[in-house]
Design a protein around this motif. Structure first.
Motif, short mmCIF file in Angstrom:
data_model
loop_
_atom_site.label_atom_id
_atom_site.label_comp_id
_atom_site.label_asym_id
_atom_site.label_seq_id
_atom_site.Cartn_x
_atom_site.Cartn_y
_atom_site.Cartn_z
N GLN A 1 -4.02 -9.06 -1.75
CA GLN A 1 -5.46 -8.90 -1.90
C GLN A 1 -6.04 -7.80 -1.01
OE1 GLN A 1 -7.42 -10.56 -4.19
NE2 GLN A 1 -5.42 -11.25 -4.93
N ASN A 2 -5.17 -7.17 -0.23
CA ASN A 2 -5.61 -6.12 0.69
C ASN A 2 -4.86 -4.83 0.34
OD1 ASN A 2 -5.65 -4.36 3.04
ND2 ASN A 2 -6.55 -6.07 4.16
N PRO A 3 -5.53 -3.85 -0.25
CA PRO A 3 -4.85 -2.63 -0.69
C PRO A 3 -4.08 -1.91 0.41
CG PRO A 3 -7.04 -2.74 -1.64
CD PRO A 3 -6.95 -3.86 -0.64
N ALA A 4 -4.65 -1.88 1.63
CA ALA A 4 -3.98 -1.19 2.73
C ALA A 4 -2.69 -1.91 3.12
CB ALA A 4 -4.91 -1.08 3.93
N LYS A 5 -2.76 -3.24 3.21
CA LYS A 5 -1.57 -4.03 3.55
C LYS A 5 -0.52 -3.93 2.44
CE LYS A 5 -3.83 -7.46 6.52
NZ LYS A 5 -4.14 -8.91 6.71
N LEU A 6 -0.98 -3.97 1.20
CA LEU A 6 -0.06 -3.88 0.08
C LEU A 6 0.66 -2.54 0.06
CD1 LEU A 6 1.11 -5.20 -2.44
CD2 LEU A 6 -0.82 -4.28 -3.74
N SER A 7 -0.06 -1.49 0.37
CA SER A 7 0.55 -0.16 0.42
C SER A 7 1.61 -0.09 1.52
CB SER A 7 -0.54 0.89 0.67
OG SER A 7 0.02 2.19 0.74
N GLN A 8 1.33 -0.69 2.66
CA GLN A 8 2.32 -0.74 3.75
C GLN A 8 3.56 -1.49 3.31
OE1 GLN A 8 0.36 -2.40 7.24
NE2 GLN A 8 0.45 -0.41 8.22
N LEU A 9 3.36 -2.62 2.66
CA LEU A 9 4.49 -3.42 2.19
C LEU A 9 5.33 -2.63 1.19
CD1 LEU A 9 5.96 -6.22 1.93
CD2 LEU A 9 4.41 -6.68 0.03
#
Length: 203
Positions: A115-123
């Protein structure tokens, strides 16, 4: 991330396997089905466990361990092969030399991350320095959604299951992605504690 044509003759690290079982072990509340060896130093019984025992006499010790049969919760789904290629490679008799190999279930991306684009991109970058226990697996023709591998969730299968697991193989990582996978896997299990760093015993 995956090759166009899988090698259906061998298992390799990073292979995606469709349709295996992952056990959930609650050792303090396990429903045993069997007759325990009461003389074994490896087994102690309390009254809660004794009440769940049923007669089954064909379990014999194996590799120095007491053998029992248990009823437990299992999860069914897609898995990834964790064991390294050189260890899982077939030998003279058509099986690997090792006694067991390790797999990990593919899990849905945790809600706070997806649900968090920044966290998802890091993952999704699968870098060694972020989300150290996770490896991201994107959706594919054979995968209905994005997944993560949690390196803390692993299970060992006996060598006798090799051919069965091979028959369930649906995807194979490219060599480049496999290297990325093993580097992150290695960094997860080899990372030092602060105590080890302070003692200067970690290379």
């Amino acid at each position: 991330m995956f090759v166009e044509q899988i090698d259906a003759t061998e298992l390799r690290q990073g292979d995606i396997i469709r349709g295996l079982f992952y056990p959930e072990l609650n050792c303090s509340d396990l429903h045993l089905i069997g007759t325990p060896d009461l003389n074994s130093p490896n087994l102690t019984l309390n009254t809660e466990v004794q009440a769940n025992l049923l007669a089954l006499t064909d379990n014999k010790p194996k590799e120095g361990l007491t053998v029992l049969t248990a009823q437990m919760k299992v999860y069914y789904g897609n898995f990834i092969l964790i064991t390294q290629c050189c260890d899982i490679a077939k030998r003279e008799k058509g099986k690997p030399n090792l006694s067991a190999f390790v797999i990990s279930p593919l899990l849905e991306v945790p809600y706070p991350i997806r649900q968090n684009p920044a966290k998802l991109s890091q993952l999704q970058a699968n870098n060694q320095g972020t989300y150290i226990n996770f490896f991201y697996i994107p959706s594919h023709q054979h995968l209905s959604q994005d997944y993560v591998v949690d390196f803390n969730r692993v299970v060992a299968l006996p060598r006798s299951q090799y051919d069965f697991v091979l028959s369930k193989k649906v995807l194979q990582m490219t060599d480049q992605q496999r290297v990325k996978f093993k580097l992150k896997l290695g960094s997860h299990f080899s990372r030092p504690t602060q105590e080890e760093l302070d003692a200067q015993i970690y290379p």
